[in-house]
Design a protein around this motif. Structure first.
Motif, PDB file in Angstrom:
ATOM      1  N   THR A 193       0.760  -1.352  -0.080  1.00 57.07           N
ATOM      2  CA  THR A 193       0.063  -0.168  -0.083  1.00 57.07           C
ATOM      3  C   THR A 193       0.716   1.331  -0.161  1.00 57.07           C
ATOM      4  N   GLY A 212       0.895   3.279   1.936  1.00 53.51           N
ATOM      5  CA  GLY A 212       0.254   4.731   2.421  1.00 53.51           C
ATOM      6  C   GLY A 212       0.397   4.950   3.938  1.00 53.51           C
ATOM      7  N   GLY A 213      -0.783   5.144   4.498  1.00 52.87           N
ATOM      8  CA  GLY A 213      -0.855   5.774   6.009  1.00 52.87           C
ATOM      9  C   GLY A 213      -1.025   4.502   6.852  1.00 52.87           C
ATOM     10  N   PRO A 252      -4.851  14.149   5.592  1.00 52.36           N
ATOM     11  CA  PRO A 252      -3.696  13.643   4.834  1.00 52.36           C
ATOM     12  C   PRO A 252      -3.143  14.560   4.080  1.00 52.36           C
ATOM     13  N   ASN A 302       0.166  13.776   0.966  1.00 51.65           N
ATOM     14  CA  ASN A 302       0.753  12.722   0.259  1.00 51.65           C
ATOM     15  C   ASN A 302       2.239  13.062   0.370  1.00 51.65           C
ATOM     16  N   TRP A 354       5.109  14.076  -2.365  1.00 53.85           N
ATOM     17  CA  TRP A 354       4.730  14.622  -3.605  1.00 53.85           C
ATOM     18  C   TRP A 354       4.963  15.607  -4.481  1.00 53.85           C
ATOM     19  N   GLY A 378      -3.646   2.014  -2.905  1.00 52.82           N
ATOM     20  CA  GLY A 378      -3.678   3.426  -2.277  1.00 52.82           C
ATOM     21  C   GLY A 378      -2.644   4.138  -2.718  1.00 52.82           C
ATOM     22  N   LEU A 379      -1.608   4.729  -1.960  1.00 54.48           N
ATOM     23  CA  LEU A 379      -0.731   5.755  -2.181  1.00 54.48           C
ATOM     24  C   LEU A 379       0.330   4.784  -3.189  1.00 54.48           C
ATOM     25  N   GLY A 385      -0.812   5.375  -6.469  1.00 52.61           N
ATOM     26  CA  GLY A 385      -0.472   6.770  -6.775  1.00 52.61           C
ATOM     27  C   GLY A 385       1.124   6.607  -7.129  1.00 52.61           C
ATOM     28  N   ARG A 386       1.730   6.196  -6.836  1.00 54.55           N
ATOM     29  CA  ARG A 386       3.335   6.277  -7.118  1.00 54.55           C
ATOM     30  C   ARG A 386       3.592   5.609  -8.384  1.00 54.55           C
TER      31      ARG A 386
END
Length: 517
Positions: free
Chosen positions: A133, A135-136, A151, A153, A156, A178-179, A182-183
């Motif tokens: 993930t 992410g968080g 949040p 990112n 970013w 998730g993040l 996004g990456r």
């Protein structure tokens, strides 16, 4: 022999061994059983032998004894550093799925942020091997921390800046959400492994709660989902192919926007140019093999498909006499029109070439933007217009060979026709505001309805128009620069690309507008 700092030096070595243990033997075994390599195995497979210089290897989560001494350290699940690919310096950041499934609550986010900053600061291409993930972390972190947060990112600003500075490649090496997803999206080239990796904004449990859909990971974000979604550029069969795609893609690009693309020794095409005289059938409704054209024009083994989601619109990278170029073409076996996805693929390639100074070759065979209800629901005209704008905004040299059709807004805008671009057309060229076959009945409807023999009249009209639509008539009026024997295509393009690369050094530096994913 004892030294002043012997104890501390030994401790450094001990902690480095902790880092190499990853999530432990059981988690490593599970990773292998799922058909995936570990993060450190991938780094060895991707980079030149012995070139990896890790940053932050000792960062992690320590277990302390009662006296405060360190018993062990669970390493952070993000590994990054510098290395080389084919002798060229690159930055690399990779997730370790064996520790908390790559989640951020087992990471130290500053490492991930620094991997991005390092690539930009050193102007080195960046490779992200994404798994998890990123992410968080899980909802349990709320209870552990005792508070929630608004949040942002992490890092970013650097991710956005890097898109207009250095080549960025992202490979999905397992489940990505998730993040992490996004990456992957925040890259110039993305890869997904069939049957091994999946990518989604949120995983199956969250989706089921939010939408009621019961889907497994593959159904939600596997290869069949992303083959035409536009979120992934290349689907590959295994990890080896994924890492090779990363290496191949980077080989066409400079290390940063401040350099010119790397020119290497040219290689003769794999297919003889002789076949180009016959490749396009006289029957305009009959398709031809695009691969035959690519293999006869560009350097042997250099044709690299780029945004594979473009359906009939082919986008790729290739070399002409060792010079990297972008390629836009049409695969007639997949259609003749510019689909909305095809327009996105074209935009993506042109933006890549504009960012990293690659001249563009258009092998034009474009019957216009896709029509019909499905096309309208997919914003065919807006997405097609965006592709045309990309062609007009790009400053890099362009050359065009008209292979067959040029019709409508899509055909008119495949290159910028309002500046000087070198242009050649094959005798199979066919162009106009719209295809004759689709326009005769509308244009001559009243005459046909009044005729005693509409079929005969239709044939007579077609015969008259066939004379007027001859490409030689267009050449007489300088509506096309030159008609050529198709077998001369590589020869002429090779001369052009050498001229183009005299201009390219003047264009180094940031692109004229910020690059977007």
């Amino acid at each position: 022999m004892s030294h002043v700092w012997s104890d501390e030096i030994d401790e450094i070595s001990r902690r480095q061994r902790f880092a190499e243990l990853l999530g432990g033997e059981d988690k490593i075994r599970r990773q292998h059983e799922n058909g995936r390599s570990t993060v450190r195995e991938r780094i060895v497979d991707l980079l030149d032998d012995g070139s990896f210089e890790e940053v932050g290897a000792l960062a992690g989560f320590a277990t302390r004894a009662d006296d405060g001494s360190t018993v062990s350290v669970m390493p952070a699940n993000f590994v990054f550093g510098l290395g080389e690919i084919d002798g060229r310096r690159v930055a690399l950041g990779a997730d370790d799925f064996t520790i908390r499934g790559g989640a951020a609550d087992a990471s130290i986010m500053a490492k991930q942020v620094d991997s991005e900053r390092m690539a930009g600061a050193l102007r080195a291409p960046l490779v992200r091997l994404v798994e998890g993930t990123g992410g968080g972390g899980s909802v349990r972190m709320i209870e552990d921390a005792g508070y929630t947060y608004v949040p942002a990112n992490p890092g970013w600003d650097a991710l956005v800046e890097n898109l207009s500075l250095v080549p960025v490649v992202a490979a999905c090496m397992g489940p990505v959400a998730g993040l992490g997803a996004g990456r992957v999206a925040m890259s110039h080239f993305s890869v997904l492994i069939e049957g091994i990796s999946q990518m989604f904004v949120a995983g199956p449990p969250v989706v089921k709660h939010a939408t009621g859909e019961t889907l497994d990971k593959e159904q939600l974000g596997g290869a069949e989902v992303h083959r035409r979604s536009g979120a992934i550029d290349r689907i590959v069969p295994d990890e080896k192919a994924a890492l090779q795609a990363v290496r191949d893609f980077l080989s066409y690009l400079p290390s940063s926007v401040h350099d010119v693309p790397p020119v290497i020794a040219g290689i003769e095409p794999t297919t003889s140019s002789e076949g180009l005289a016959d490749v396009v059938p006289r029957n305009r409704r009959q398709p031809y093999r695009l691969r035959t054209i690519l293999d006869a024009i560009f350097d042997g083994g250099s044709n690299f498909e780029y945004a594979g989601f473009g359906a009939s619109v082919y986008t790729g990278l290739a070399r002409l006499d060792g010079h990297p170029v972008g390629v836009i073409a049409t695969d007639p076996y997949k259609g003749a029109t510019m689909t909305p996805n095809g327009a996105d693929a074209m935009t993506r390639l042109i933006d890549l070439c504009e960012t990293f100074h690659l001249p563009i070759v258009s092998l034009t065979d474009q019957s216009g933007m896709q029509i019909g209800l499905a096309a309208e629901k997919s914003a065919s005209i807006r997405r097609g217009a965006r592709a045309v704008v990309a062609a007009y905004q790009a400053r890099v040299p362009m050359a065009e060979i008209i292979v067959r059709r040029v019709f409508g807004v899509g055909g008119a805008g495949q290159v910028n026709r309002h500046r000087f671009n070198r242009q050649w057309a094959w005798p199979s060229g066919d162009w106009g505001s719209l295809p004759v076959e689709g326009g005769v009945e509308a244009a001559y409807r009243a005459d046909l309805e009044a005729s005693d023999d509409p079929e005969a009249m239709m044939k007579e009209i077609h015969d008259r128009l066939e004379v007027s639509r001859s490409p030689f008539r267009t050449a007489e009026r300088y509506g096309v620069q030159d008609l050529i024997d198709p077998r001369r295509s590589r020869e002429l393009l090779t001369r052009w690309v050498r001229d183009a690369y005299r201009v390219v050094p003047e264009q180094v530096g940031p692109p004229s507008f910020g690059t977007r994913p």
